[in-house]
Design an enzyme around this catalytic site. Sequence first.
Site, short mmCIF file in Angstrom:
data_model
loop_
_atom_site.label_atom_id
_atom_site.label_comp_id
_atom_site.label_asym_id
_atom_site.label_seq_id
_atom_site.Cartn_x
_atom_site.Cartn_y
_atom_site.Cartn_z
N SER A 159 0.83 -1.22 0.00
CA SER A 159 0.00 0.00 0.00
C SER A 159 0.86 1.26 0.00
O SER A 159 0.60 2.20 -0.77
CB SER A 159 -0.97 0.00 1.19
OG SER A 159 -0.29 -0.24 2.39
N HIS A 182 -2.06 -8.83 1.90
CA HIS A 182 -1.74 -7.57 2.59
C HIS A 182 -2.90 -7.25 3.55
O HIS A 182 -3.25 -8.07 4.38
CB HIS A 182 -1.49 -6.50 1.52
CG HIS A 182 -0.89 -5.22 2.00
ND1 HIS A 182 -0.22 -5.09 3.18
CD2 HIS A 182 -0.85 -3.97 1.42
CE1 HIS A 182 0.21 -3.84 3.32
NE2 HIS A 182 -0.17 -3.14 2.26
N HIS A 205 5.48 -12.57 7.55
CA HIS A 205 5.70 -11.18 7.14
C HIS A 205 6.94 -11.13 6.25
O HIS A 205 7.87 -11.90 6.43
CB HIS A 205 5.91 -10.27 8.36
CG HIS A 205 5.67 -8.83 8.03
ND1 HIS A 205 6.66 -8.01 7.56
CD2 HIS A 205 4.54 -8.08 8.08
CE1 HIS A 205 6.16 -6.81 7.34
NE2 HIS A 205 4.87 -6.82 7.64
N ARG A 212 2.44 -4.49 16.61
CA ARG A 212 1.07 -4.01 16.41
C ARG A 212 0.09 -5.10 16.86
O ARG A 212 -0.99 -4.82 17.36
CB ARG A 212 0.83 -3.66 14.93
CG ARG A 212 1.74 -2.56 14.42
CD ARG A 212 1.65 -2.38 12.92
NE ARG A 212 2.02 -3.58 12.20
CZ ARG A 212 1.91 -3.75 10.89
NH1 ARG A 212 1.42 -2.77 10.14
NH2 ARG A 212 2.27 -4.88 10.31
N ASP A 229 -2.61 -8.29 11.37
CA ASP A 229 -3.95 -8.70 10.95
C ASP A 229 -4.52 -9.87 11.74
O ASP A 229 -5.71 -10.15 11.68
CB ASP A 229 -3.94 -9.05 9.45
CG ASP A 229 -3.58 -7.84 8.60
OD1 ASP A 229 -4.12 -6.77 8.87
OD2 ASP A 229 -2.74 -7.97 7.70
N1 CMX Z 1 1.03 -19.67 5.91
C1 CMX Z 1 1.51 -20.56 5.03
N2 CMX Z 1 2.62 -20.37 4.28
C2 CMX Z 1 3.27 -19.21 4.46
C3 CMX Z 1 2.85 -18.24 5.37
C4 CMX Z 1 1.66 -18.48 6.11
N3 CMX Z 1 1.15 -17.59 6.95
N4 CMX Z 1 3.70 -17.20 5.32
C5 CMX Z 1 4.63 -17.52 4.38
N5 CMX Z 1 4.37 -18.73 3.87
C6 CMX Z 1 5.05 -19.41 2.76
C7 CMX Z 1 4.95 -18.53 1.53
O1 CMX Z 1 3.71 -18.69 0.87
C8 CMX Z 1 6.12 -19.02 0.71
O2 CMX Z 1 5.75 -20.25 0.11
P1 CMX Z 1 6.26 -20.63 -1.39
O3 CMX Z 1 7.73 -20.69 -1.28
O4 CMX Z 1 5.59 -21.92 -1.62
O5 CMX Z 1 5.78 -19.52 -2.27
C9 CMX Z 1 7.17 -19.32 1.79
O6 CMX Z 1 6.44 -19.49 3.01
C10 CMX Z 1 8.18 -18.22 1.97
O7 CMX Z 1 7.49 -17.00 2.21
P2 CMX Z 1 8.16 -15.82 3.06
O8 CMX Z 1 9.41 -15.42 2.36
O9 CMX Z 1 8.29 -16.22 4.48
O10 CMX Z 1 7.04 -14.71 3.00
P3 CMX Z 1 6.81 -13.62 1.87
O11 CMX Z 1 7.69 -12.47 2.17
O12 CMX Z 1 6.90 -14.21 0.51
O13 CMX Z 1 5.28 -13.25 2.11
C11 CMX Z 1 3.36 -12.76 3.43
C12 CMX Z 1 4.88 -12.52 3.24
C13 CMX Z 1 2.87 -11.81 4.51
C14 CMX Z 1 2.66 -12.43 2.11
C15 CMX Z 1 3.14 -14.24 3.83
O14 CMX Z 1 3.76 -14.49 5.08
C16 CMX Z 1 1.68 -14.63 3.89
O15 CMX Z 1 1.11 -14.99 2.85
N6 CMX Z 1 1.01 -14.53 5.12
C17 CMX Z 1 -0.40 -14.80 5.24
C18 CMX Z 1 -1.21 -13.59 4.77
C19 CMX Z 1 -1.08 -12.42 5.74
O16 CMX Z 1 -1.24 -12.55 6.94
N7 CMX Z 1 -0.81 -11.22 5.19
C20 CMX Z 1 -0.78 -9.98 5.97
C21 CMX Z 1 0.62 -9.43 6.18
C22 CMX Z 1 0.58 -8.11 6.93
C23 CMX Z 1 -0.02 -7.02 6.09
O17 CMX Z 1 0.59 -6.67 5.05
O18 CMX Z 1 -1.12 -6.54 6.37
#
Ligand code: CMX
Length: 434
Positions: free
Chosen positions: A240, A270, A317, A326, A372
């Site tokens: 964002s 996000h 994250h 937070r 979140d």
């Molecule tokens: N559940 C399952 N798998 C997860 C995970 C979770 N909560 N968080 C990360 N992973 C997985 C990723 O999908 C990724 O898998 P692949 O290699 O198969 O693609 C792997 O772990 C590595 O990811 P990462 O480097 O740890 O995380 P990213 O920086 O790529 O992504 C985020 C960060 C937030 C998108 C991810 O942790 C996620 O999808 N979390 C769940 C959604 C969420 O809570 N989002 C809100 C974040 C805060 C905000 O912006 O508001």
Amino acid sequence: MSKLKAKLHEKIEGWRPRTTKLLKEHGDVKVGEVTISQVIGGMRGVKCLTTDISYLDPFEGIRFRGYTIPETLERLPKVPGCEMPYVEGHVYLLLTGEIPTEEDVADVAEEFRKRRKVPQYVFDLLRALPRDTHPMTMFSAAVVAMQRESEFVKAYNAGVSKMDYWEPTYEDMLNLLAKMPEIAAYIFRMKYRSDTIIPADPDMDFGGNFAHMMGIPKPYDEVSRLYFILHSDHESGNVSAHTGHLIASALSDMYYSVSGLINGLAGPLHGLANQEVLRWIQGVMERMGGKIPSEEEMKQFVWDTLNSGQVVPGFGHAVLRKTDPRYQAQREYCLKYLPDDSIFKYVDLLYKVVPPILQELGKAKNPWPNVDAQSGVIQWYYGVKEYDFYTVLFAVGRTIGVASNIVWDRALGYPIERPKSLTTAMLEEIAGIK
Ligand code: CMX
């Protein structure tokens, strides 16, 4: 000129030579090495943005203008009789880097009061949309519809000097921000409370007036202040914030930028994750017939989600490597005000079971909860059970930080953003792949 604007003027004049010196005399200094995985993998860790509004340390979490969340909440002036600070004071802090006095806060509050009136066509537009339109779509549409009000566009068309771009940008920021709580509350009441709109109360502060227009009694005003402050900024690289900055870098005005940031925030990876957490928990509750699952049962639900190829919402994250402060701030609120709430118990159980599972799976770099994971619990408790509305609250807060950044972008003359892309073949050649 308002006190806030005069202060900002002084700050900008002092700051400009620093940026100019960095660019002119140290522009070639190397800042880190970019790797192919960073080029392909969403630019993780690439140090290529600058902001002085907030800084995110992976282990400590966010600092707003150098202050941690507890410090921010403690030092900002409080609304009389309340524990939470004025959102207006946080706006002052993010814009100027200084803790405001009571007088400074009153000055910002007055600026908002003068600019609150939402044009009728915004309400007409919202009413013209199908009622089942997602509230984030409504919010984004309402913001971009007001683009015709932009002071920046008027000044630009009149030939304003580059050095003065920030002034109409600042006007756009305050004009827009002042209207956002009313638009958000209007969407809520129109969609979910049988169209019973509650008019604004001009004597109330930003957070208090929002709670009033939502029609939710105390202490929801405290929750609103807490939410808007907590969600305001998370440095510049998140979707964002980066979207808002990127759009503004083309000299698109504040309305285009904020509408764009809302669209980015509406993604489930996000800001929409807060709605996904509640949706996920509701699914578990249904399967449990409302009773709190045992630790083993909860573990099974988490594994079922992962095994079906979904992420566990509210965990992980891109930058943080510990529990999000937070999340902690909201957890502390829950422990104080709603320790026996059943959804809080679910969320607390998740805090216990999810991190070891994500660690065992070994993919997520951060197994800990983010902002979140907790925010929907408090909303639900105070009667906001329509969880697709939660990200709108995030968007009101996030606008404070992103808009402050955009004012400074214009003040320091940051150029249009234009990173370079390479083809896959080029990357293969660099990697020595035949
Ligand atoms: N559940 C399952 N798998 C997860 C995970 C979770 N909560 N968080 C990360 N992973 C997985 C990723 O999908 C990724 O898998 P692949 O290699 O198969 O693609 C792997 O772990 C590595 O990811 P990462 O480097 O740890 O995380 P990213 O920086 O790529 O992504 C985020 C960060 C937030 C998108 C991810 O942790 C996620 O999808 N979390 C769940 C959604 C969420 O809570 N989002 C809100 C974040 C805060 C905000 O912006 O508001």
